[in-house]
Design a protein around this motif. Sequence first.
Motif, PDB file in Angstrom:
ATOM      1  N   LEU A  86     -12.395  -3.499  -5.971  1.00 47.72           N
ATOM      2  CA  LEU A  86     -11.977  -2.494  -4.989  1.00 47.72           C
ATOM      3  C   LEU A  86     -11.129  -1.440  -5.681  1.00 47.72           C
ATOM      4  O   LEU A  86      -9.929  -1.592  -5.850  1.00 47.72           O
ATOM      5  CB  LEU A  86     -11.177  -3.145  -3.854  1.00 47.72           C
ATOM      6  CG  LEU A  86     -12.010  -3.871  -2.802  1.00 47.72           C
ATOM      7  CD1 LEU A  86     -11.127  -4.596  -1.828  1.00 47.72           C
ATOM      8  CD2 LEU A  86     -12.897  -2.891  -2.072  1.00 47.72           C
ATOM      9  N   GLY A  87     -11.765  -0.375  -6.045  1.00 44.74           N
ATOM     10  CA  GLY A  87     -11.048   0.699  -6.717  1.00 44.74           C
ATOM     11  C   GLY A  87     -10.469   1.673  -5.728  1.00 44.74           C
ATOM     12  O   GLY A  87     -10.772   1.616  -4.538  1.00 44.74           O
ATOM     13  N   PRO A  88      -9.654   2.586  -6.198  1.00 43.76           N
ATOM     14  CA  PRO A  88      -8.945   3.554  -5.359  1.00 43.76           C
ATOM     15  C   PRO A  88      -9.876   4.500  -4.618  1.00 43.76           C
ATOM     16  O   PRO A  88      -9.485   5.079  -3.623  1.00 43.76           O
ATOM     17  CB  PRO A  88      -8.091   4.335  -6.346  1.00 43.76           C
ATOM     18  CG  PRO A  88      -8.317   3.739  -7.677  1.00 43.76           C
ATOM     19  CD  PRO A  88      -9.351   2.703  -7.590  1.00 43.76           C
ATOM     20  N   ASP A  89     -11.078   4.648  -5.121  1.00 45.03           N
ATOM     21  CA  ASP A  89     -11.972   5.605  -4.493  1.00 45.03           C
ATOM     22  C   ASP A  89     -12.918   4.947  -3.499  1.00 45.03           C
ATOM     23  O   ASP A  89     -13.802   5.593  -2.956  1.00 45.03           O
ATOM     24  CB  ASP A  89     -12.776   6.344  -5.561  1.00 45.03           C
ATOM     25  CG  ASP A  89     -11.862   7.151  -6.460  1.00 45.03           C
ATOM     26  OD1 ASP A  89     -10.863   7.680  -5.945  1.00 45.03           O
ATOM     27  OD2 ASP A  89     -12.134   7.231  -7.659  1.00 45.03           O
ATOM     28  N   LEU A 144      -8.664  -1.833   3.872  1.00 41.21           N
ATOM     29  CA  LEU A 144      -7.656  -0.853   3.470  1.00 41.21           C
ATOM     30  C   LEU A 144      -6.490  -1.538   2.763  1.00 41.21           C
ATOM     31  O   LEU A 144      -5.978  -1.037   1.755  1.00 41.21           O
ATOM     32  CB  LEU A 144      -7.149  -0.080   4.689  1.00 41.21           C
ATOM     33  CG  LEU A 144      -6.044   0.943   4.382  1.00 41.21           C
ATOM     34  CD1 LEU A 144      -6.504   1.957   3.332  1.00 41.21           C
ATOM     35  CD2 LEU A 144      -5.597   1.658   5.648  1.00 41.21           C
ATOM     36  N   ALA A 145      -6.100  -2.681   3.259  1.00 45.45           N
ATOM     37  CA  ALA A 145      -5.008  -3.421   2.621  1.00 45.45           C
ATOM     38  C   ALA A 145      -5.379  -3.751   1.180  1.00 45.45           C
ATOM     39  O   ALA A 145      -4.553  -3.619   0.267  1.00 45.45           O
ATOM     40  CB  ALA A 145      -4.697  -4.687   3.408  1.00 45.45           C
ATOM     41  N   THR A 165      -3.511  -2.264  -2.120  1.00 42.20           N
ATOM     42  CA  THR A 165      -2.974  -3.208  -3.104  1.00 42.20           C
ATOM     43  C   THR A 165      -3.507  -2.892  -4.493  1.00 42.20           C
ATOM     44  O   THR A 165      -2.753  -2.878  -5.476  1.00 42.20           O
ATOM     45  CB  THR A 165      -3.358  -4.649  -2.715  1.00 42.20           C
ATOM     46  OG1 THR A 165      -2.793  -4.953  -1.444  1.00 42.20           O
ATOM     47  CG2 THR A 165      -2.825  -5.631  -3.741  1.00 42.20           C
ATOM     48  N   ALA A 166      -4.796  -2.601  -4.554  1.00 39.65           N
ATOM     49  CA  ALA A 166      -5.413  -2.287  -5.844  1.00 39.65           C
ATOM     50  C   ALA A 166      -4.810  -1.008  -6.429  1.00 39.65           C
ATOM     51  O   ALA A 166      -4.547  -0.922  -7.632  1.00 39.65           O
ATOM     52  CB  ALA A 166      -6.922  -2.142  -5.668  1.00 39.65           C
ATOM     53  N   LYS A 193      -1.337  -1.745  -7.806  1.00 37.55           N
ATOM     54  CA  LYS A 193      -1.427  -2.465  -9.085  1.00 37.55           C
ATOM     55  C   LYS A 193      -1.845  -1.527 -10.197  1.00 37.55           C
ATOM     56  O   LYS A 193      -1.428  -1.646 -11.341  1.00 37.55           O
ATOM     57  CB  LYS A 193      -2.428  -3.616  -8.963  1.00 37.55           C
ATOM     58  CG  LYS A 193      -1.847  -4.829  -8.245  1.00 37.55           C
ATOM     59  CD  LYS A 193      -2.847  -5.981  -8.208  1.00 37.55           C
ATOM     60  CE  LYS A 193      -2.284  -7.160  -7.410  1.00 37.55           C
ATOM     61  NZ  LYS A 193      -3.334  -8.111  -6.985  1.00 37.55           N
ATOM     62  N   ARG A 194      -2.675  -0.580  -9.816  1.00 43.31           N
ATOM     63  CA  ARG A 194      -3.195   0.378 -10.786  1.00 43.31           C
ATOM     64  C   ARG A 194      -2.138   1.414 -11.162  1.00 43.31           C
ATOM     65  O   ARG A 194      -2.275   2.140 -12.138  1.00 43.31           O
ATOM     66  CB  ARG A 194      -4.391   1.074 -10.130  1.00 43.31           C
ATOM     67  CG  ARG A 194      -5.368   1.645 -11.124  1.00 43.31           C
ATOM     68  CD  ARG A 194      -6.494   2.319 -10.368  1.00 43.31           C
ATOM     69  NE  ARG A 194      -7.094   3.345 -11.197  1.00 43.31           N
ATOM     70  CZ  ARG A 194      -7.447   4.539 -10.745  1.00 43.31           C
ATOM     71  NH1 ARG A 194      -7.256   4.828  -9.477  1.00 43.31           N
ATOM     72  NH2 ARG A 194      -7.980   5.409 -11.539  1.00 43.31           N
ATOM     73  N   GLY A 195      -1.102   1.490 -10.347  1.00 42.48           N
ATOM     74  CA  GLY A 195      -0.017   2.403 -10.678  1.00 42.48           C
ATOM     75  C   GLY A 195      -0.094   3.757  -9.993  1.00 42.48           C
ATOM     76  O   GLY A 195       0.596   4.691 -10.385  1.00 42.48           O
ATOM     77  N   ASP A 196      -0.913   3.875  -9.003  1.00 43.38           N
ATOM     78  CA  ASP A 196      -1.015   5.147  -8.280  1.00 43.38           C
ATOM     79  C   ASP A 196       0.328   5.531  -7.663  1.00 43.38           C
ATOM     80  O   ASP A 196       0.667   6.705  -7.561  1.00 43.38           O
ATOM     81  CB  ASP A 196      -2.065   5.049  -7.173  1.00 43.38           C
ATOM     82  CG  ASP A 196      -3.470   5.237  -7.720  1.00 43.38           C
ATOM     83  OD1 ASP A 196      -3.660   5.072  -8.937  1.00 43.38           O
ATOM     84  OD2 ASP A 196      -4.377   5.550  -6.929  1.00 43.38           O
TER      85      ASP A 196
END
Lengths: 85, 85
Positions: free
Chosen positions: A3-6, A21-22, A26-27, A30-33
């Motif tokens: 589940l990536g940001p896009d 969405l949760a 979360t992803a 974790k990815r630092g967005d």
Amino acid sequence: MDLGPDDEIDHGAPLAPYKQLAAILTARIKRGDWQPDRAIPSEQQLVQQYGIARATVRRAIALLVEQGVLYVVPQRGTYVRRADG
Amino acid sequence: MDLGPDDEIDHGAPLAPYKQLAAILTARIKRGDWQPDRAIPSEQQLVQQYGIARATVRRAIALLVEQGVLYVVPQRGTYVRRADG
DNA sequence: AGACATTTGTACGTATGTATT
DNA sequence: AAATACATACGTACAAATGTC
């Protein structure tokens, strides 16, 4: 993860949109967005970005607050929790 | 307490309706209106009895489930928790 | 002081899906 | 097939607190 940001919300998927969405948020964390103690987008922005109802956004946020991932400051915003609490 | 079983929801009060209902249900349980492991009225019945939206009823129930006062059995009903859990 | 926009909090009504009886 | 009951989602509206101008 898968589940990536896009990723978009899939209303046809078996997983409820608020859970999707949760997972996405979360992803992205974790990815630092968004950094700890920094606000994530407002509910209204998430509504627009993901094309879902505000109630659904709030539900996803409530889930992450329960899990200790986010914390909410009324009339201010929703923030990423620091690792140590 | 001052919230008896026959109290009505006051939309003008400072306390949110879902919290008022939670207090009312708690009082009714303590009073013995419903016994442990017995179902309380359905969401729809509570909607009609108290003249509030279903979402509000569900919110009150969720609060009491958190507090260990009630437990929900999907597709069955909402039950009063026994003292020992 | 005042006006305004932003953001979360709360509540309403409605619709659909799923499982049980 | 029908009724019951919870799960989820949609849209809308207003209140309250905050921040800015």
